[in-house]
Design a protein around this motif. Structure first.
Motif, PDB file in Angstrom:
ATOM      1  N   THR A 194      37.410 -19.691   5.917  1.00  0.00           N
ATOM      2  CA  THR A 194      36.451 -19.557   7.091  1.00  0.00           C
ATOM      3  C   THR A 194      34.779 -19.199   6.490  1.00  0.00           C
ATOM      4  OG1 THR A 194      38.078 -18.735   8.047  1.00  0.00           O
ATOM      5  CG2 THR A 194      35.362 -18.280   8.736  1.00  0.00           C
ATOM      6  N   ALA A 195      34.788 -18.724   5.540  1.00  0.00           N
ATOM      7  CA  ALA A 195      33.409 -18.469   4.363  1.00  0.00           C
ATOM      8  C   ALA A 195      32.981 -19.623   4.157  1.00  0.00           C
ATOM      9  CB  ALA A 195      33.715 -17.986   3.026  1.00  0.00           C
ATOM     10  N   HIS A 196      33.862 -20.714   3.544  1.00  0.00           N
ATOM     11  CA  HIS A 196      34.067 -21.996   2.637  1.00  0.00           C
ATOM     12  C   HIS A 196      33.146 -23.246   4.152  1.00  0.00           C
ATOM     13  CE1 HIS A 196      33.948 -26.364   1.615  1.00  0.00           C
ATOM     14  NE2 HIS A 196      33.429 -25.342   0.368  1.00  0.00           N
ATOM     15  N   ASP A 197      33.691 -23.066   5.471  1.00  0.00           N
ATOM     16  CA  ASP A 197      34.040 -23.670   5.991  1.00  0.00           C
ATOM     17  C   ASP A 197      32.030 -23.397   6.960  1.00  0.00           C
ATOM     18  OD1 ASP A 197      35.885 -25.001   6.211  1.00  0.00           O
ATOM     19  OD2 ASP A 197      36.896 -23.894   7.825  1.00  0.00           O
ATOM     20  N   LEU A 198      32.002 -22.312   6.961  1.00  0.00           N
ATOM     21  CA  LEU A 198      30.381 -21.485   7.246  1.00  0.00           C
ATOM     22  C   LEU A 198      28.918 -21.776   6.126  1.00  0.00           C
ATOM     23  CD1 LEU A 198      31.621 -18.847   9.432  1.00  0.00           C
ATOM     24  CD2 LEU A 198      31.008 -21.085   9.937  1.00  0.00           C
ATOM     25  N   GLY A 199      29.706 -22.581   4.888  1.00  0.00           N
ATOM     26  CA  GLY A 199      28.586 -22.843   4.315  1.00  0.00           C
ATOM     27  C   GLY A 199      28.287 -21.791   3.019  1.00  0.00           C
ATOM     28  N   LEU A 200      29.364 -20.762   2.458  1.00  0.00           N
ATOM     29  CA  LEU A 200      29.212 -19.926   1.744  1.00  0.00           C
ATOM     30  C   LEU A 200      29.896 -20.772   1.196  1.00  0.00           C
ATOM     31  CD1 LEU A 200      29.745 -16.331   3.668  1.00  0.00           C
ATOM     32  CD2 LEU A 200      27.765 -17.502   2.805  1.00  0.00           C
ATOM     33  N   ARG A 201      30.044 -20.455  -0.681  1.00  0.00           N
ATOM     34  CA  ARG A 201      29.923 -20.722  -1.499  1.00  0.00           C
ATOM     35  C   ARG A 201      30.123 -19.847  -3.037  1.00  0.00           C
ATOM     36  NH1 ARG A 201      30.920 -24.072   1.832  1.00  0.00           N
ATOM     37  NH2 ARG A 201      30.572 -26.508   1.725  1.00  0.00           N
ATOM     38  N   PRO A 202      30.902 -18.636  -2.535  1.00  0.00           N
ATOM     39  CA  PRO A 202      31.079 -17.694  -3.268  1.00  0.00           C
ATOM     40  C   PRO A 202      32.154 -17.894  -4.926  1.00  0.00           C
ATOM     41  CG  PRO A 202      32.445 -17.283  -1.784  1.00  0.00           C
ATOM     42  CD  PRO A 202      31.817 -18.417  -0.917  1.00  0.00           C
ATOM     43  N   ALA A 203      31.684 -17.408  -5.486  1.00  0.00           N
ATOM     44  CA  ALA A 203      32.489 -17.937  -7.301  1.00  0.00           C
ATOM     45  C   ALA A 203      33.611 -16.743  -7.040  1.00  0.00           C
ATOM     46  CB  ALA A 203      31.185 -17.949  -8.375  1.00  0.00           C
ATOM     47  N   ASP A 204      32.987 -15.660  -6.595  1.00  0.00           N
ATOM     48  CA  ASP A 204      34.156 -14.771  -7.250  1.00  0.00           C
ATOM     49  C   ASP A 204      35.575 -14.715  -6.128  1.00  0.00           C
ATOM     50  OD1 ASP A 204      33.843 -14.360  -9.473  1.00  0.00           O
ATOM     51  OD2 ASP A 204      32.075 -12.746  -9.076  1.00  0.00           O
ATOM     52  N   HIS A 205      36.639 -14.594  -5.967  1.00  0.00           N
ATOM     53  CA  HIS A 205      37.843 -14.592  -4.716  1.00  0.00           C
ATOM     54  C   HIS A 205      38.601 -13.446  -5.413  1.00  0.00           C
ATOM     55  CE1 HIS A 205      37.148 -19.078  -4.158  1.00  0.00           C
ATOM     56  NE2 HIS A 205      36.496 -18.573  -4.023  1.00  0.00           N
ATOM     57  N   HIS A 206      38.373 -12.426  -5.061  1.00  0.00           N
ATOM     58  CA  HIS A 206      39.988 -10.966  -6.034  1.00  0.00           C
ATOM     59  C   HIS A 206      40.284 -10.976  -4.419  1.00  0.00           C
ATOM     60  CE1 HIS A 206      36.189  -8.567  -5.707  1.00  0.00           C
ATOM     61  NE2 HIS A 206      35.878  -9.705  -5.390  1.00  0.00           N
ATOM     62  N   LEU A 207      42.090 -11.018  -4.789  1.00  0.00           N
ATOM     63  CA  LEU A 207      43.151 -10.080  -3.861  1.00  0.00           C
ATOM     64  C   LEU A 207      43.873  -8.870  -4.800  1.00  0.00           C
ATOM     65  CD1 LEU A 207      44.110  -9.622  -0.786  1.00  0.00           C
ATOM     66  CD2 LEU A 207      45.831 -11.673  -1.542  1.00  0.00           C
ATOM     67  N   ALA A 208      44.040  -9.648  -5.834  1.00  0.00           N
ATOM     68  CA  ALA A 208      45.627  -9.119  -6.732  1.00  0.00           C
ATOM     69  C   ALA A 208      44.726  -7.394  -7.813  1.00  0.00           C
ATOM     70  CB  ALA A 208      45.887  -9.410  -7.187  1.00  0.00           C
ATOM     71  N   ALA A 209      45.545  -6.690  -7.296  1.00  0.00           N
ATOM     72  CA  ALA A 209      45.213  -4.981  -8.270  1.00  0.00           C
ATOM     73  C   ALA A 209      45.921  -4.763  -9.397  1.00  0.00           C
ATOM     74  CB  ALA A 209      45.003  -3.925  -7.153  1.00  0.00           C
ATOM     75  N   THR A 210      46.595  -3.795  -9.578  1.00  0.00           N
ATOM     76  CA  THR A 210      47.500  -4.235 -11.053  1.00  0.00           C
ATOM     77  C   THR A 210      48.766  -4.242 -10.794  1.00  0.00           C
ATOM     78  OG1 THR A 210      46.554  -2.336 -11.896  1.00  0.00           O
ATOM     79  CG2 THR A 210      48.623  -3.015 -13.049  1.00  0.00           C
ATOM     80  N   ALA A 211      49.345  -4.110  -9.402  1.00  0.00           N
ATOM     81  CA  ALA A 211      50.324  -4.539  -9.500  1.00  0.00           C
ATOM     82  C   ALA A 211      50.345  -6.190  -8.734  1.00  0.00           C
ATOM     83  CB  ALA A 211      51.419  -3.548  -7.833  1.00  0.00           C
ATOM     84  N   ALA A 212      50.029  -6.456  -8.368  1.00  0.00           N
ATOM     85  CA  ALA A 212      49.998  -7.868  -7.933  1.00  0.00           C
ATOM     86  C   ALA A 212      50.157  -8.407  -8.737  1.00  0.00           C
ATOM     87  CB  ALA A 212      48.910  -8.089  -6.691  1.00  0.00           C
ATOM     88  N   THR A 213      48.825  -8.339  -9.222  1.00  0.00           N
ATOM     89  CA  THR A 213      48.574  -8.970 -10.654  1.00  0.00           C
ATOM     90  C   THR A 213      49.430  -9.216 -11.247  1.00  0.00           C
ATOM     91  OG1 THR A 213      46.581  -8.585 -10.903  1.00  0.00           O
ATOM     92  CG2 THR A 213      47.150  -9.193 -12.674  1.00  0.00           C
ATOM     93  N   LEU A 214      50.448  -7.945 -12.131  1.00  0.00           N
ATOM     94  CA  LEU A 214      51.455  -8.198 -12.973  1.00  0.00           C
ATOM     95  C   LEU A 214      53.186  -8.819 -11.230  1.00  0.00           C
ATOM     96  CD1 LEU A 214      51.448  -4.553 -14.043  1.00  0.00           C
ATOM     97  CD2 LEU A 214      51.108  -7.133 -15.351  1.00  0.00           C
ATOM     98  N   SER A 215      52.857  -9.446 -10.416  1.00  0.00           N
ATOM     99  CA  SER A 215      54.522  -9.149 -10.125  1.00  0.00           C
ATOM    100  C   SER A 215      54.290 -10.287  -9.285  1.00  0.00           C
ATOM    101  CB  SER A 215      54.786  -8.236  -9.279  1.00  0.00           C
ATOM    102  OG  SER A 215      54.361  -7.783  -7.912  1.00  0.00           O
ATOM    103  N   ASP A 216      52.627 -10.527  -8.812  1.00  0.00           N
ATOM    104  CA  ASP A 216      53.079 -11.491  -7.182  1.00  0.00           C
ATOM    105  C   ASP A 216      51.731 -12.404  -7.767  1.00  0.00           C
ATOM    106  OD1 ASP A 216      52.718 -13.419  -5.026  1.00  0.00           O
ATOM    107  OD2 ASP A 216      51.428 -11.378  -4.129  1.00  0.00           O
ATOM    108  N   PRO A 217      52.070 -13.654  -8.850  1.00  0.00           N
ATOM    109  CA  PRO A 217      51.285 -14.613  -9.224  1.00  0.00           C
ATOM    110  C   PRO A 217      50.425 -15.203  -8.285  1.00  0.00           C
ATOM    111  CG  PRO A 217      53.318 -14.906  -9.978  1.00  0.00           C
ATOM    112  CD  PRO A 217      53.144 -13.876  -8.851  1.00  0.00           C
TER     113      PRO A 217
END
Length: 395
Positions: A194-217
């Motif tokens: 949605t952000a892309h479709d509305l013209g935004l181009r953010p370089a950083d996308h971050h969702l994972a904290a510690t547990a997800a980084t270790l267990s959820d690629p």
């Protein structure tokens, strides 16, 4: 690592918290090896009670490239300590000093239209739009997201701000495979599109904290936010991280009591036999959870000894047993309340279990009366230039 002789000597006289920063560096390397993205070291709440500056330095030594905090005050403290790396602050009221954030190159999260209006008044801010990905906590709801992206794009086109990131948070990352995480990843993907479709181009996308980084690629994007993992806490139980804290206290008094003696407030424990009791001069004012009374253990003289009676504000009682002789615990002997577990001592995770809580609460709740010693600290932060928006390390 083993504390230095000086640290051990100091720890023998008063309740002492030893912070091992080499553990922090090793943890960052371990977690960083699980992802191809950048590692943001989240040093909020005094780096989970471990000391912001020491943990920040150790995190950089392990490969972290930037910092995350909750408040602008925490971010400004990092700047005052000489850190020029990128810093993101994501929990601020509408009347926060966003002008100071812009002046010091601090990035801020925008969780909704009201916050977007507030940050527009501080031109030059770099912002991360925050999407609620399933926690009904911070972040814009899906119903508000389209308008937030559209208005943020208009503000960016007007030169008022730069949208450099989109962020979210998974609700059940400590339980790999939980369907709520699937839903959270899907909502985040929709938010990015949605952000892309509305013209935004953010370089950083971050969702994972510690547990997800270790267990959820599948949750990995350009960056992961590592907070509890810095200090050895992995709620997903999928990695071998090293706890960075050791809490010790000397026995300030040892007494013999007869079978049937009642101990502490409320007489919640009675000695089942003749025994010896040891007194530790720390209690719930120092962060020991009262709910762990009659459940917890400490290590004294190479053996685990049970905590008996109620943990009080300043005192904890330990059952040392009947044994007497040259090897029996005596006044002045050191008790290890918790640590990495290398010598058989309890860990903060065990204390959390005894208190029916989580490790985060144990380590962040440790009180200011505890003497603190930092060991293994990396070299001092090098001299840095005067901080201006142009000299702050922004990529």
């Amino acid at each position: 690592m083993t504390p230095s002789p000086a640290a051990v000597e100091a720890a023998g006289s008063i309740p002492t918290l030893v912070i091992d920063t080499t553990a922090v560096t090793a943890n960052v390397r371990t977690i960083g090896s699980a992802t191809d993205g950048e590692v943001m070291a989240v040093v909020k709440a005094d780096a989970f009670g471990h000391g912001t500056v020491a943990v920040a330095k150790a995190s950089l030594a392990g490969g972290a490239t930037r910092f995350g905090v909750t408040t602008l005050a925490e971010a400004l403290d990092l700047r005052a300590a000489g850190f020029t790396e990128r810093i993101l602050s994501w929990l601020n009221p509408l009347d926060a000093d966003f002008a100071a954030a812009a002046a010091h190159g601090i990035e801020v999260a925008v969780p909704g239209l009201a916050h977007l209006a507030a940050v527009r008044a501080a031109p030059g801010l770099r912002v991360h739009l925050q999407l609620d990905t399933g926690m009904a906590r911070d972040g814009a709801s899906p119903e508000e997201w389209v308008a937030l992206c559209r208005e943020a794009r208009a503000a960016e086109a007007a030169g008022l701000l730069s949208v450099v990131g989109v962020m979210g948070h998974l609700p059940c990352a400590d339980r790999p495979g939980h369907p709520a995480n699937d839903a959270g990843r899907a909502r985040f993907a929709w938010g990015l599109q949605t952000a892309h479709d509305l013209g935004l181009r953010p370089a950083d996308h971050h969702l994972a904290a510690t547990a997800a980084t270790l267990s959820d690629p599948l949750s990995h994007h350009t960056m992961s936010r590592i907070g509890a993992g810095l200090v050895g806490i992995d709620e997903s139980h999928t990695a071998r991280l090293r706890p960075a804290l050791t809490l010790t206290a000397p026995l300030v008094q040892v007494r013999e009591v007869a079978a049937g003696t009642s101990v502490g407030y409320g007489h919640s424990w009675q000695a089942p036999r003749d025994t010896r009791l040891g007194l530790l001069a720390l209690g719930y004012a120092d962060g020991l959870p009262r709910l762990a009374s009659n459940r917890a253990e400490v290590l004294v003289g190479g053996r685990r000894r049970p905590v008996v009676g109620r943990i009080s504000m300043d005192m904890t009682i330990v059952d040392l047993g009947e044994a007497d002789g040259p090897d029996a615990p005596r006044e002045g002997d050191l008790a290890t309340v918790f640590g990495p577990g290398d010598a058989g001592e309890p860990t903060a995770a065990e204390w959390a279990g005894w208190a029916e809580t989580l490790e985060h609460e144990i380590v962040t709740g440790l009180g200011p009366r505890l003497h603190r010693i930092t060991v293994g600290e990396p070299p001092a932060t090098p001299n840095r230039p005067t901080l201006t928006p142009k000299t702050i390390g922004i990529r």
